[in-house]
Design a protein around this motif. Sequence first.
Motif, short mmCIF file in Angstrom:
data_model
loop_
_atom_site.label_atom_id
_atom_site.label_comp_id
_atom_site.label_asym_id
_atom_site.label_seq_id
_atom_site.Cartn_x
_atom_site.Cartn_y
_atom_site.Cartn_z
N SER A 15 38.82 37.31 22.40
CA SER A 15 39.22 37.74 23.74
C SER A 15 39.54 39.23 23.80
CB SER A 15 40.43 36.95 24.23
OG SER A 15 40.12 35.59 24.36
N HIS A 16 40.25 39.74 22.78
CA HIS A 16 40.52 41.16 22.63
C HIS A 16 41.17 41.76 23.88
CE1 HIS A 16 36.86 40.32 19.97
NE2 HIS A 16 37.94 40.24 19.22
N LEU A 17 40.54 42.73 24.53
CA LEU A 17 41.12 43.34 25.73
C LEU A 17 41.46 42.29 26.78
CD1 LEU A 17 41.68 45.80 27.64
CD2 LEU A 17 39.25 45.67 28.27
N TRP A 18 40.56 41.34 26.98
CA TRP A 18 40.75 40.34 28.03
C TRP A 18 41.85 39.35 27.67
CZ3 TRP A 18 38.60 42.75 31.71
CH2 TRP A 18 37.46 43.54 31.46
N GLY A 19 42.06 39.11 26.41
CA GLY A 19 43.18 38.28 25.99
C GLY A 19 44.50 38.94 26.29
N SER A 52 50.10 22.18 30.39
CA SER A 52 49.63 21.89 31.74
C SER A 52 48.32 22.62 32.04
CB SER A 52 50.69 22.32 32.77
OG SER A 52 51.89 21.63 32.56
N VAL A 53 48.22 23.85 31.53
CA VAL A 53 47.01 24.65 31.74
C VAL A 53 46.67 25.36 30.44
CG1 VAL A 53 45.92 26.49 33.08
CG2 VAL A 53 47.66 25.04 34.16
N LEU A 54 45.40 25.32 30.09
CA LEU A 54 44.87 26.13 28.99
C LEU A 54 44.10 27.29 29.61
CD1 LEU A 54 44.22 26.69 25.98
CD2 LEU A 54 42.15 25.30 26.32
N VAL A 55 44.56 28.50 29.37
CA VAL A 55 43.91 29.70 29.90
C VAL A 55 42.96 30.25 28.84
CG1 VAL A 55 44.26 32.03 30.80
CG2 VAL A 55 45.87 30.20 31.39
N VAL A 56 41.71 30.46 29.22
CA VAL A 56 40.70 31.01 28.31
C VAL A 56 40.24 32.34 28.88
CG1 VAL A 56 38.54 30.60 27.11
CG2 VAL A 56 40.02 28.67 27.67
N PRO A 57 40.62 33.45 28.26
CA PRO A 57 40.31 34.77 28.81
C PRO A 57 38.83 35.11 28.72
CG PRO A 57 42.13 34.84 27.23
CD PRO A 57 41.45 33.52 27.06
N GLY A 58 38.52 36.32 29.20
CA GLY A 58 37.16 36.82 29.12
C GLY A 58 36.76 37.15 27.69
N GLY A 59 35.53 37.59 27.54
CA GLY A 59 34.95 37.85 26.23
C GLY A 59 33.57 37.21 26.17
N TRP A 60 32.95 37.26 25.01
CA TRP A 60 31.62 36.68 24.85
C TRP A 60 31.73 35.17 24.69
CZ3 TRP A 60 28.03 39.94 26.19
CH2 TRP A 60 28.20 41.30 25.96
N ALA A 61 31.13 34.42 25.62
CA ALA A 61 31.23 32.96 25.58
C ALA A 61 30.66 32.39 24.30
CB ALA A 61 30.52 32.37 26.79
N GLY A 62 29.53 32.92 23.85
CA GLY A 62 28.90 32.40 22.63
C GLY A 62 29.78 32.58 21.41
N ARG A 63 30.46 33.71 21.33
CA ARG A 63 31.36 33.95 20.19
C ARG A 63 32.57 33.03 20.25
NH1 ARG A 63 31.24 38.41 16.70
NH2 ARG A 63 29.38 39.70 16.92
N LYS A 64 33.06 32.76 21.45
CA LYS A 64 34.18 31.82 21.58
C LYS A 64 33.76 30.43 21.10
CE LYS A 64 36.21 34.13 25.63
NZ LYS A 64 37.52 34.50 25.05
N ALA A 65 32.57 30.01 21.52
CA ALA A 65 32.07 28.70 21.11
C ALA A 65 31.91 28.63 19.60
CB ALA A 65 30.74 28.42 21.81
#
Length: 411
Positions: A15-19, A52-65
Amino acid sequence: MPTTLPTFALLWDESHLWGLLAWRGLCALGARPHLLRAADVAAGALDRLRPSVLVVPGGWAGRKAQALGDAGREALRRYVETGGTYLGFCGGAGLALHRTDATALLGLCELRRKSASKRLPNCSGHVYCRLHVPQHPASAALLPVWWPSQFDLTDAAIHVLATYQRPGPDFWVADLPLADIASDELAAWEAIYGINLHPRWLEGDPCILRAPFGAGSAILSYAHLETPASPQANALLATLLGLPAAPIPMWDIRHISPAWEDTALSAMHAALLHLIALGERHFLLNWRTPWLLGWRRGVPASHLTTLLAMLSTALSLSVSPSTRRWWQTQSPRCLELCQKLCEETARYLVQERRSMTQNPSSPEYGGGALTSMRQRLFGPFPGYGGIYGQILQILDELLAKILLETTDLKV
């Protein structure tokens, strides 16, 4: 009678900056998020914590997966299917999309991304949006996007929460401030850039969606509602999270009030500011906001923004003795890499300026030699690597340690 606020978790990896942006936003709204690593998710942390909520920030979706792996992706699907709420911003939204044999995404809905030829592939800034959120007092809002994809909406079961209407005053297409370009001139720019630049590719498209998945749901937002000093977006985020509305303050990554002294981090921060000033002198970089650089097309300034934000945050929060000891084992190597990156990037930026001067009608890239330099420094696009990737890995681990242990929630 006191009420119990919902619990929140934040998926940190890739996530880096977006995290950091998401962490700041949640803290500003009064919610201290529980930081989760991908390995934690794979090991069953969501089953134990049940946020209650899991927040997933921006970043490269493929790298997150990839970071989640098979076990992590299945654990995350199970969390939503059994009643959890997934809130993904930009790359976090992309992670939730339809999974195929070629893309190991989460498959929380049957949505796919639009192809680049059918969308506005490189835009940023605020957009006027129409809202369809019954519990929110406003029916329209000015929402920020930072280089989003676009949904290919084909599933009638998905509830559209916001749609794009028209560009806001700070909206850019590629490296062009749209307000400065006459609409009848955009076709000429498109011929030069070779991509869609007209905002009609965005207008009327869904911006935020809610998709049911089992007993839970996924809220997928290409708008970055956690953007600092974006009050209408911040208010909508509070509504979606069930929190009292509060402003998310501006974030200035250039000026810091250190919570601890560390010569390596301070030296890296200063070196990056010096490098950015060089880029400004050569008309390659500019500050769009105190937390975000703008850049000439092809210049890897998003990476510089990310490093400066990570260094600023690391210096601004208190650090435990154990994390200090860990950092002391890493700081000489990290400082050496950062100094090398700044020295070589300074040479690269000057060569980029020369290339752009020699070829003013071709703003992208500038030949094989510059591409090789850029990839050695920052890795191939899309994604990251090179010297930058090595620095990023160390700073990412440092920040995860700091945020996991901090009780200082200043933003």
